[in-house]
Design a protein around this motif. Structure first.
Motif, short mmCIF file in Angstrom:
data_model
loop_
_atom_site.label_atom_id
_atom_site.label_comp_id
_atom_site.label_asym_id
_atom_site.label_seq_id
_atom_site.Cartn_x
_atom_site.Cartn_y
_atom_site.Cartn_z
N HIS A 257 -5.31 10.39 -0.39
CA HIS A 257 -6.46 10.81 0.42
C HIS A 257 -6.92 12.22 0.01
O HIS A 257 -6.95 13.15 0.83
CB HIS A 257 -6.12 10.73 1.90
CG HIS A 257 -5.90 9.33 2.36
ND1 HIS A 257 -6.94 8.46 2.62
CD2 HIS A 257 -4.76 8.61 2.54
CE1 HIS A 257 -6.45 7.28 2.97
NE2 HIS A 257 -5.13 7.33 2.92
N CYS A 258 -7.27 12.32 -1.24
CA CYS A 258 -7.57 13.61 -1.86
C CYS A 258 -8.80 14.29 -1.26
O CYS A 258 -9.76 13.63 -0.85
CB CYS A 258 -7.79 13.43 -3.35
SG CYS A 258 -6.39 12.66 -4.21
N GLU A 259 -8.75 15.60 -1.23
CA GLU A 259 -9.91 16.37 -0.79
C GLU A 259 -11.02 16.31 -1.85
O GLU A 259 -12.20 16.38 -1.53
CB GLU A 259 -9.49 17.82 -0.54
CG GLU A 259 -10.55 18.67 0.10
CD GLU A 259 -10.06 20.08 0.43
OE1 GLU A 259 -10.89 20.91 0.81
OE2 GLU A 259 -8.85 20.34 0.28
N ASN A 260 -10.61 16.17 -3.11
CA ASN A 260 -11.56 16.05 -4.22
C ASN A 260 -11.25 14.75 -4.97
O ASN A 260 -10.78 14.77 -6.10
CB ASN A 260 -11.43 17.26 -5.15
CG ASN A 260 -12.41 17.24 -6.29
OD1 ASN A 260 -13.53 16.75 -6.16
ND2 ASN A 260 -11.99 17.75 -7.44
N PRO A 261 -11.53 13.59 -4.36
CA PRO A 261 -11.08 12.31 -4.92
C PRO A 261 -11.84 11.86 -6.16
O PRO A 261 -13.08 11.76 -6.14
CB PRO A 261 -11.29 11.33 -3.75
CG PRO A 261 -12.39 11.94 -2.95
CD PRO A 261 -12.23 13.42 -3.08
N VAL B 226 -10.56 11.16 5.33
CA VAL B 226 -9.86 9.94 4.91
C VAL B 226 -10.68 9.25 3.81
O VAL B 226 -11.89 9.05 3.97
CB VAL B 226 -9.65 8.98 6.10
CG1 VAL B 226 -9.01 7.68 5.63
CG2 VAL B 226 -8.79 9.64 7.16
N VAL B 227 -10.03 8.89 2.70
CA VAL B 227 -10.70 8.15 1.63
C VAL B 227 -10.65 6.68 1.98
O VAL B 227 -9.58 6.09 2.13
CB VAL B 227 -10.03 8.41 0.27
CG1 VAL B 227 -10.70 7.59 -0.83
CG2 VAL B 227 -10.10 9.90 -0.08
N ARG B 228 -11.83 6.08 2.11
CA ARG B 228 -11.93 4.72 2.63
C ARG B 228 -12.51 3.76 1.60
O ARG B 228 -13.06 4.16 0.59
CB ARG B 228 -12.78 4.72 3.90
CG ARG B 228 -12.21 5.59 5.01
CD ARG B 228 -13.00 5.43 6.29
NE ARG B 228 -12.98 4.04 6.74
CZ ARG B 228 -13.76 3.57 7.70
NH1 ARG B 228 -14.62 4.35 8.30
NH2 ARG B 228 -13.68 2.29 8.05
N TRP C 184 0.82 -1.21 0.00
CA TRP C 184 0.00 0.00 0.00
C TRP C 184 0.85 1.26 0.00
O TRP C 184 0.39 2.33 -0.33
CB TRP C 184 -0.89 0.02 1.24
CG TRP C 184 -2.06 -0.92 1.16
CD1 TRP C 184 -2.43 -1.70 0.10
CD2 TRP C 184 -3.02 -1.17 2.19
NE1 TRP C 184 -3.55 -2.42 0.41
CE2 TRP C 184 -3.94 -2.12 1.70
CE3 TRP C 184 -3.18 -0.70 3.49
CZ2 TRP C 184 -5.01 -2.58 2.45
CZ3 TRP C 184 -4.24 -1.16 4.25
CH2 TRP C 184 -5.15 -2.09 3.73
N ASN C 185 2.11 1.13 0.40
CA ASN C 185 3.00 2.27 0.50
C ASN C 185 4.36 1.85 -0.06
O ASN C 185 4.90 0.82 0.34
CB ASN C 185 3.14 2.70 1.96
CG ASN C 185 3.96 3.96 2.13
OD1 ASN C 185 3.97 4.82 1.25
ND2 ASN C 185 4.65 4.09 3.25
N THR D 7 -5.38 2.83 4.07
CA THR D 7 -6.55 3.28 4.84
C THR D 7 -6.18 4.38 5.83
O THR D 7 -7.02 4.78 6.63
CB THR D 7 -7.17 2.11 5.61
OG1 THR D 7 -6.23 1.68 6.61
CG2 THR D 7 -7.51 0.95 4.69
N MET D 8 -4.95 4.84 5.79
CA MET D 8 -4.40 5.76 6.79
C MET D 8 -4.46 5.09 8.16
O MET D 8 -4.59 5.76 9.19
CB MET D 8 -5.11 7.12 6.79
CG MET D 8 -4.24 8.27 7.28
SD MET D 8 -5.07 9.89 7.34
CE MET D 8 -4.99 10.40 5.63
#
Length: 206
Positions: A66-70, A89-91, A34-35, A145-146
């Protein structure tokens, strides 16, 4: 709140501890990352660009932004990819995911998502990491998933906790008094593919 990362590219040594810690903490299936710590330099990992004495090399750790505008959220037909309204958080909801991979197609950041084509397999015969990590499933898209399971307990993401060079910072970007917000405000930084309009929540300090 808008949780995000600031990554100090001057301090990052490309040790891959963040990548490995992420794998263990989230019990990732074999072959899945993931990273990733990428080398900004030559064509191969840990090789410089240019020739001595003018060679250069640095590292760029890349995961879900984890975009603000994903873009991924906009195209998911079943709401399996969504942005948490309280944290930004984009989940991913594995139970809702139908495996269409529209999120993978829409995301401008190549390689930050993985797809389980088969039943997940592992390099060891017992689960690793946190017991609260959702079980991995076949025909499901996965990504960073942060460390949502850690955030729910008031803990920071594992990649931040284990960074040997202290190059990774995390917190609320909307809180001007948070460490991460101060770093972004006081240091020069860049965002990946900022012209795509996704407003990533990962800042690379330069």
């Amino acid at each position: 709140m808008r949780y995000g990362f600031a990554i100090d590219t001057k301090r990052c040594i490309g040790c891959h501890t963040c990548s490995t810690a992420c794998r263990i903490e989230n019990n990732l299936p074999a072959g899945m990352w993931w990273n990733r710590a990428l080398t900004e330099g030559g064509a191969e990992m840990d090789t410089p660009a240019g020739e001595f004495p003018d060679a250069t090399m640095s590292y760029l750790t890349v995961a879900c932004q984890h975009c603000e505008n994903p873009a991924c959220v906009k195209v998911c037909p079943v709401g399996a990819t969504y942005k948490d309204p309280e944290t930004g958080v984009v989940r991913q909801d594995y139970d809702k995911c139908i495996g269409c991979r529209m999120c993978m197609s829409a995301c401008p950041y190549n390689g930050v998502r993985s797809f389980n084509w088969e039943e997940p397999s592992y390099v060891v015969d017992f689960a690793m990491g946190d017991a609260d990590v959702p079980p991995h499933q076949k025909h499901v898209v996965e990504k960073c998933t942060m460390c949502w399971h850690r955030l729910a307990k008031g803990e920071e993401p594992m990649c931040v906790k284990t960074c040997l060079a202290r190059a990774r910072f995390w917190g609320d970007l909307d809180d001007p008094e948070s460490e991460v917000a101060k770093l972004v405000r006081e240091r020069s930084s860049k965002q990946l593919l900022a012209d795509e309009g996704t407003k990533p929540s990962v800042y690379y300090l330069v």
